[in-house]
Design a protein around this motif. Sequence first.
Motif, mmCIF file in Angstrom:
data_model
loop_
_atom_site.group_PDB
_atom_site.id
_atom_site.type_symbol
_atom_site.label_atom_id
_atom_site.label_comp_id
_atom_site.label_asym_id
_atom_site.label_seq_id
_atom_site.Cartn_x
_atom_site.Cartn_y
_atom_site.Cartn_z
ATOM 1 N N THR A 103 0.839 -1.203 0.000
ATOM 2 C CA THR A 103 0.000 0.000 0.000
ATOM 3 C C THR A 103 0.876 1.256 0.000
ATOM 4 O OG1 THR A 103 -1.777 -1.166 1.139
ATOM 5 C CG2 THR A 103 -1.820 1.237 1.224
ATOM 6 N N ARG A 104 1.930 1.264 0.822
ATOM 7 C CA ARG A 104 2.833 2.424 0.853
ATOM 8 C C ARG A 104 3.574 2.596 -0.475
ATOM 9 N NH1 ARG A 104 6.577 1.262 5.163
ATOM 10 N NH2 ARG A 104 5.567 -0.738 5.375
ATOM 11 N N LEU A 105 3.795 1.501 -1.194
ATOM 12 C CA LEU A 105 4.454 1.586 -2.501
ATOM 13 C C LEU A 105 3.513 2.062 -3.596
ATOM 14 C CD1 LEU A 105 6.644 -1.654 -2.445
ATOM 15 C CD2 LEU A 105 7.382 0.724 -2.106
ATOM 16 N N GLY A 106 2.218 2.090 -3.307
ATOM 17 C CA GLY A 106 1.255 2.582 -4.288
ATOM 18 C C GLY A 106 0.367 1.523 -4.900
ATOM 19 N N PHE A 107 0.541 0.255 -4.502
ATOM 20 C CA PHE A 107 -0.334 -0.796 -5.004
ATOM 21 C C PHE A 107 -1.759 -0.518 -4.550
ATOM 22 C CE2 PHE A 107 3.680 -2.918 -5.427
ATOM 23 C CZ PHE A 107 3.515 -3.963 -6.332
#
Length: 143
Positions: A103-107
């Motif tokens: 989630t933090r990576l943008g997924f």
Amino acid sequence: MNFVFGQDHVVANWVKQRLDGIVNGFGLCTAIGIEENNQLIAGVVYHDYRRFSIQISMASETPRWCSRRTLSVLLGYPFHRCKVERITSCTAKNNRRLRSLVTRLGFKLEGTIRRGFDGRHDLLIYGLLKDEAAKWIDPKGTT
């Protein structure tokens, strides 16, 4: 820390040993390892390549592997070398650490397969599009 390239079978097997539910391995795949003091501490396996998409699976022994440089290489590989438009990551709903990382990576959470992980836990499907990964990867693909 160093990257391990060209040892796909070794890294994929290391990752497989640390993941629940991978019974028959990853099939045809490419893998990148991260080592510290000549020991693997993390590995990423790229598998199920479908021309415009690829699946990513990973395992780690410590969070020390995670740096901006490492993320640039690990996310840059599928977008620059494989020329995909998306990366898919699947995880158990109860794997809060991995869910937080992706989630933090943008997924983005794209779906749920009920009891699809191990017959008890739901399997969550996450996707990351090339433009959503831009902040992590070198636009020229030189990392």
